[in-house]
Write a protein that holds these residues in place. Structure first.
Motif, PDB file in Angstrom:
ATOM      1  N   LYS A 623       2.601  36.426  -1.911  1.00  0.00           N
ATOM      2  CA  LYS A 623       2.699  35.600  -0.766  1.00  0.00           C
ATOM      3  C   LYS A 623       1.630  34.478  -0.693  1.00  0.00           C
ATOM      4  O   LYS A 623       0.367  34.922  -0.946  1.00  0.00           O
ATOM      5  N   ILE A 624       1.819  33.170  -0.614  1.00  0.00           N
ATOM      6  CA  ILE A 624       0.751  32.093  -0.681  1.00  0.00           C
ATOM      7  C   ILE A 624      -0.118  32.422   0.545  1.00  0.00           C
ATOM      8  O   ILE A 624       0.489  32.548   1.697  1.00  0.00           O
ATOM      9  N   MET A 625      -1.205  32.435   0.420  1.00  0.00           N
ATOM     10  CA  MET A 625      -2.339  32.663   1.763  1.00  0.00           C
ATOM     11  C   MET A 625      -2.391  31.198   2.222  1.00  0.00           C
ATOM     12  O   MET A 625      -3.505  30.582   1.705  1.00  0.00           O
ATOM     13  N   ARG A 626      -1.789  30.878   2.932  1.00  0.00           N
ATOM     14  CA  ARG A 626      -1.830  29.375   3.442  1.00  0.00           C
ATOM     15  C   ARG A 626      -3.064  29.236   4.299  1.00  0.00           C
ATOM     16  O   ARG A 626      -3.817  28.130   4.401  1.00  0.00           O
ATOM     17  N   ARG A 627      -3.712  30.303   5.291  1.00  0.00           N
ATOM     18  CA  ARG A 627      -4.841  30.045   5.819  1.00  0.00           C
ATOM     19  C   ARG A 627      -5.809  29.788   4.950  1.00  0.00           C
ATOM     20  O   ARG A 627      -6.791  29.001   5.378  1.00  0.00           O
ATOM     21  N   LEU A 628      -6.092  30.335   3.648  1.00  0.00           N
ATOM     22  CA  LEU A 628      -7.087  29.904   2.644  1.00  0.00           C
ATOM     23  C   LEU A 628      -6.800  28.627   2.456  1.00  0.00           C
ATOM     24  O   LEU A 628      -7.847  27.820   2.389  1.00  0.00           O
ATOM     25  N   LEU A 629      -5.794  28.070   2.402  1.00  0.00           N
ATOM     26  CA  LEU A 629      -5.394  26.457   1.835  1.00  0.00           C
ATOM     27  C   LEU A 629      -5.850  25.709   2.892  1.00  0.00           C
ATOM     28  O   LEU A 629      -6.317  24.396   2.892  1.00  0.00           O
ATOM     29  N   ARG A 630      -5.627  26.288   4.145  1.00  0.00           N
ATOM     30  CA  ARG A 630      -5.838  25.227   5.349  1.00  0.00           C
ATOM     31  C   ARG A 630      -7.387  24.964   5.442  1.00  0.00           C
ATOM     32  O   ARG A 630      -7.971  23.828   5.640  1.00  0.00           O
ATOM     33  N   SER A 631      -8.399  26.233   4.964  1.00  0.00           N
ATOM     34  CA  SER A 631      -9.742  25.921   5.062  1.00  0.00           C
ATOM     35  C   SER A 631     -10.154  25.024   3.887  1.00  0.00           C
ATOM     36  O   SER A 631     -10.947  24.290   4.197  1.00  0.00           O
ATOM     37  N   VAL A 632      -9.395  25.081   2.683  1.00  0.00           N
ATOM     38  CA  VAL A 632      -9.976  24.059   1.519  1.00  0.00           C
ATOM     39  C   VAL A 632      -9.380  22.839   1.970  1.00  0.00           C
ATOM     40  O   VAL A 632     -10.496  21.830   1.808  1.00  0.00           O
ATOM     41  N   LYS A 634      -9.420  21.560   4.871  1.00  0.00           N
ATOM     42  CA  LYS A 634     -10.580  21.097   5.683  1.00  0.00           C
ATOM     43  C   LYS A 634     -11.854  20.658   5.426  1.00  0.00           C
ATOM     44  O   LYS A 634     -12.665  20.052   5.765  1.00  0.00           O
ATOM     45  N   GLY A 635     -11.932  21.207   3.827  1.00  0.00           N
ATOM     46  CA  GLY A 635     -13.335  21.216   3.325  1.00  0.00           C
ATOM     47  C   GLY A 635     -14.589  22.406   3.849  1.00  0.00           C
ATOM     48  O   GLY A 635     -15.669  22.187   3.637  1.00  0.00           O
ATOM     49  N   GLU A 636     -14.055  23.087   4.572  1.00  0.00           N
ATOM     50  CA  GLU A 636     -14.806  24.198   5.154  1.00  0.00           C
ATOM     51  C   GLU A 636     -14.772  25.377   3.966  1.00  0.00           C
ATOM     52  O   GLU A 636     -14.284  25.583   3.246  1.00  0.00           O
ATOM     53  N   ALA A 637     -15.996  26.341   4.327  1.00  0.00           N
ATOM     54  CA  ALA A 637     -16.369  27.419   3.613  1.00  0.00           C
ATOM     55  C   ALA A 637     -15.424  28.353   4.046  1.00  0.00           C
ATOM     56  O   ALA A 637     -14.902  28.463   5.154  1.00  0.00           O
ATOM     57  N   ILE A 638     -15.074  29.341   2.810  1.00  0.00           N
ATOM     58  CA  ILE A 638     -14.195  30.415   3.018  1.00  0.00           C
ATOM     59  C   ILE A 638     -14.703  31.363   3.840  1.00  0.00           C
ATOM     60  O   ILE A 638     -15.738  31.914   3.219  1.00  0.00           O
ATOM     61  N   ILE A 650      -9.188  31.191  -8.398  1.00  0.00           N
ATOM     62  CA  ILE A 650      -8.559  29.813  -8.146  1.00  0.00           C
ATOM     63  C   ILE A 650      -9.145  29.162  -6.868  1.00  0.00           C
ATOM     64  O   ILE A 650      -9.049  27.911  -6.914  1.00  0.00           O
ATOM     65  N   LEU A 651     -10.038  29.959  -6.041  1.00  0.00           N
ATOM     66  CA  LEU A 651     -10.465  29.218  -5.090  1.00  0.00           C
ATOM     67  C   LEU A 651     -11.596  28.237  -5.296  1.00  0.00           C
ATOM     68  O   LEU A 651     -11.545  27.074  -4.894  1.00  0.00           O
ATOM     69  N   ALA A 652     -12.306  28.421  -6.469  1.00  0.00           N
ATOM     70  CA  ALA A 652     -13.302  27.458  -6.813  1.00  0.00           C
ATOM     71  C   ALA A 652     -12.625  26.239  -7.266  1.00  0.00           C
ATOM     72  O   ALA A 652     -13.001  25.187  -7.098  1.00  0.00           O
ATOM     73  N   GLN A 653     -11.487  26.354  -8.103  1.00  0.00           N
ATOM     74  CA  GLN A 653     -10.697  25.387  -8.532  1.00  0.00           C
ATOM     75  C   GLN A 653     -10.208  24.422  -7.564  1.00  0.00           C
ATOM     76  O   GLN A 653     -10.194  23.229  -7.462  1.00  0.00           O
TER      77      GLN A 653
END
Ligand code: PRX
Length: 658
Positions: A623-632, A634-638, A650-653
């Motif tokens: 399942k795609i973790m959209r909440r992480l993508l939302r933070s990315v 926004k440019g927020e720290a995870i 993949i998060l670093a990329q």
């Protein structure tokens, strides 16, 4: 809310003194009495309003039928005609010479159309539709820019009992095709071209393209309004509107329909792929359109009302095509855009037409604030806006800073702002201040319209205490509510009446109520629906458009990020079939994909940001973790828990810009 968004006036803004006594709903006691009346006898209250605001051919004997809930029926055995109520009724009541529509074209040319003229135009168009074989219950798709003829086309359908489905002129041929196919329309009304911001854009050519895609075989004719006279292709099924209509008589006996007869279908985005054809009724819809028009905007005979929406959206249906006419008001209809020839256009038009009630979207206000800050000539202070008495806001939350600016600089500190919460599905306003009643608090849509059972509950349908956030629901059916999703009753029930919510209508917004006042504040969508410049966009719809680019795209995920002007901006994360591009190659591909989405759905769906990745953040079950993508995005720290993430690298990329 940040420091600059502090509410300047913590006590709120009480209603102007004069309105406490003169408004249609004069003062808090009058509001409380209406609420009490609706609580004591819900059906009786709405039956009373149905008689006050609508004239029936045959009166109804049963107000609300809940036997087959949530397929509610209102005023079912009553018959009426919506166009008769909007036009003939006004003429019969002595308003034949009153201006119904002040139309301002993109280039500033102004025309006035009286109620008698609008009735004549509607009858001619209705007769033209009949001459082309359109019958009661047939669907007609209207793909037009803002024009008197667009309103006339809608009224003409209503007159003969045809069901219209207006498609916003900014949607692509592909989106248009999907809507024509889903409705099974027999006729399309369009214009040769549209004019916006000094530019001429095609309309008829897109209809031709849509019809060539297949699935639209029921369409027999295309009725074309000659807007520019530009060169267009012509086929055997095409008819010029002016030639057809001028050959027709200017009277047309209305088709009296049952109150539940569908008036229109309007497509809107949901959390899954395909847009939903929201079906509205004739009787209940008109009752609430007219009641809110009168009470929320406190409309009077001498008012000049201006709603800046497009007829392609619900706001343009209820507060341009139907509501203002149903109460016999004069309204401004505008063809163009707020920024042409410059960003002072709205203020200039308010001055020119002496607009008294002005209804627009927060996005427009925010972009005009920016323009005024950049160039003093565009500031509302440069214009004479003293005609204004009431302001309105719709479509998205209005941030307190924009609210204060609107109140001070457009309304001169003296005009109440009605921040109206409602949806395509609700048909008309649901939670809103009333100008003679409400103490306004910037950013809050305050209290329900009398008779609307709005509440905030948790996932089990239990009321949450004031001060806490929860799901916005409507506990009782209301007259202008959605009747079903066209051709998909099961999706209607699943989308709006989930079993755990005890039969309450689930709006899809998060909200809270103030501890002291009970005022509602809308937090925004709780599903995968974005609100971009007040327009609803489904993330899955945009994802499907991206992956439809089969040569390039393997996978895509779309999320929203907050944006100062448009409310939300669309961010797409894309995995290509080939290697991940970087630098100028990535920029080039991003442009290509943006244009692709524009072509698939329409320019409003073009992602603001496109980021390429080798993969998307997924759970072990895929399942795609959209909440992480939302933070990315926004440019927020995870800060979320990433322990279930299958591919943490993949998060670093994703955090790299490209
Ligand atoms: O999220 C809410 C937001 O717009 C959504 C409905 O969108 P649509 O069907 O396109 O209709 C827009 C015009 C009525 C809602 O679920 N919304 C609408 N009005 C407000 C709002 N959010 C906050 N405040 C409002 N006044």
């Amino acid at each position: 809310m940040n420091a600059s968004e502090k509410i300047h006036n913590l006590a709120g803004y009480p209603p102007p003194h004069r309105l406490l006594h003169t408004a249609h709903v004069p003062g808090r006691a009058a509001y409380n009495a209406l609420v009490a009346e609706s609580e004591e006898d819900y059906a009786g209250y709405w039956a009373r309003l149905a008689h006050v605001f609508v004239q029936w051919k045959t009166p109804f004997t049963r107000t609300l039928d809940s036997d087959n809930a949530p397929f509610y029926k209102w005023f079912e055995d009553g018959t009426l005609n919506v166009s008769w109520n909007c036009l003939d009724r006004q003429v019969n009541e002595g308003k034949g010479d009153k201006t119904a529509i002040v139309f301002e074209a993109d280039d500033g040319t102004v025309t006035h159309t009286s109620y008698a003229q609008l009735l004549g135009m509607t009858c001619r168009m209705a007769n033209a539709l009949k001459a082309l074989g359109v019958k009661k219950g047939d669907r007609v798709v209207i793909y037009m820019s803002m024009s008197v003829e667009g309103v006339v086309a809608m009224q003409a359908c209503a007159r003969i009992g045809a069901i219209h489905s207006v498609v916003f002129g900014g949607f692509s041929a592909h989106s248009l095709r999907d809507r024509i196919a889903d409705t099974g329309a027999v006729l399309v009304v369009t214009a040769d071209e549209q004019v916006r911001g000094g530019k001429t854009l095609p309309l008829k050519a897109l209809v031709d393209e849509a019809l060539s895609m297949g699935g639209c075989e029921a369409v027999r004719n295309v009725l074309v309004y000659r807007r520019t006279g530009g060169d267009i292709a012509w086929t055997a099924r095409d008819r010029w509107m002016d030639e057809m209509a001028s050959a027709q008589p200017d009277t047309c006996v209305p088709e009296w329909v049952g109150a539940e007869h569908p008036l229109f279908l309007l497509y809107t985005s949901g959390s899954t792929g395909k847009p939903k054809g929201v079906q509205h009724s004739s009787g209940g819809y008109l009752v609430q359109a007219a009641a809110t028009m009168k009470w929320t905007f406190d409309i009077r005979d001498e008012d000049v009302f201006w709603c800046t929406a497009d007829i392609g959206w619900i706001t343009g249906h209820t507060y341009i095509a139907y509501g203002p006419l149903a109460v016999g008001a004069t309204q401004v209809v505008f063809e163009g855009v707020p920024t042409y020839p410059d960003a002072g256009r709205f203020w200039k038009m308010i001055e020119r037409h002496k607009v008294t009630v002005f209804y627009t979207a927060p996005t427009a206000i925010r972009s005009l604030i920016k323009a005024a800050e950049g160039d003093a000539q565009l500031h509302p202070a440069r214009f004479d806006l003293r005609s204004l008495r009431i302001l309105g806001s719709v479509g998205e939350p209005i941030n307190p800073a924009a609210w204060e600016w609107y109140h001070a600089h457009v309304g001169g500190g003296r005009c109440p702002i009605v921040d109206t919460w409602w949806q395509t599905e609700t048909g008309a306003q649901m939670i809103t201040p009333l100008p003679g009643v409400t103490t306004l608090v910037p950013g809050s849509c305050t209290l329900p319209f009398p008779g609307i059972a709005a509440a905030i509950v948790d996932e089990t349908g239990e009321d949450v205490p004031n001060g806490q956030s929860g799901l916005l629901v409507i506990k009782k059916p209301w007259p202008s509510m959605i009747r079903t999703i066209w051709g998909d009753d099961a999706r209607y029930v699943a989308s709006y009446y989930p079993p755990e919510l005890r039969g309450y209508y689930l709006a899809g917004d998060g909200a809270s109520r103030d501890k002291d006042t009970g005022n509602f504040t809308i937090g925004g969508r709780i599903d995968d629906v974005l609100n971009v410049s007040g327009h609803r966009m489904g993330t899955m719809e945009i994802e499907s458009a991206l992956v439809a680019c089969t040569e390039l795209v393997a996978e895509a995920a779309v999320v929203g990020r907050p944006d100062d002007t448009s409310g939300e901006a669309i961010c797409a994360f894309v995995v290509l079939k080939g290697a991940r591009p970087t630098g100028p190659a990535a920029d080039k591909l991003a442009v290509q994909l943006r244009n692709w989405v524009g072509k698939e759905i329409g320019p409003i769906a073009k992602p603001r940001d496109i980021r390429f990745a080798d993969n998307l953040p997924k759970t072990r079950s895929g399942k795609i973790m959209r909440r992480l993508l939302r933070s990315v995005a926004k440019g927020e720290a995870i800060t979320q828990d990433v322990s279930t993430l299958e591919n943490p690298a993949i998060l670093a990329q994703l955090n790299e810009t490209h």
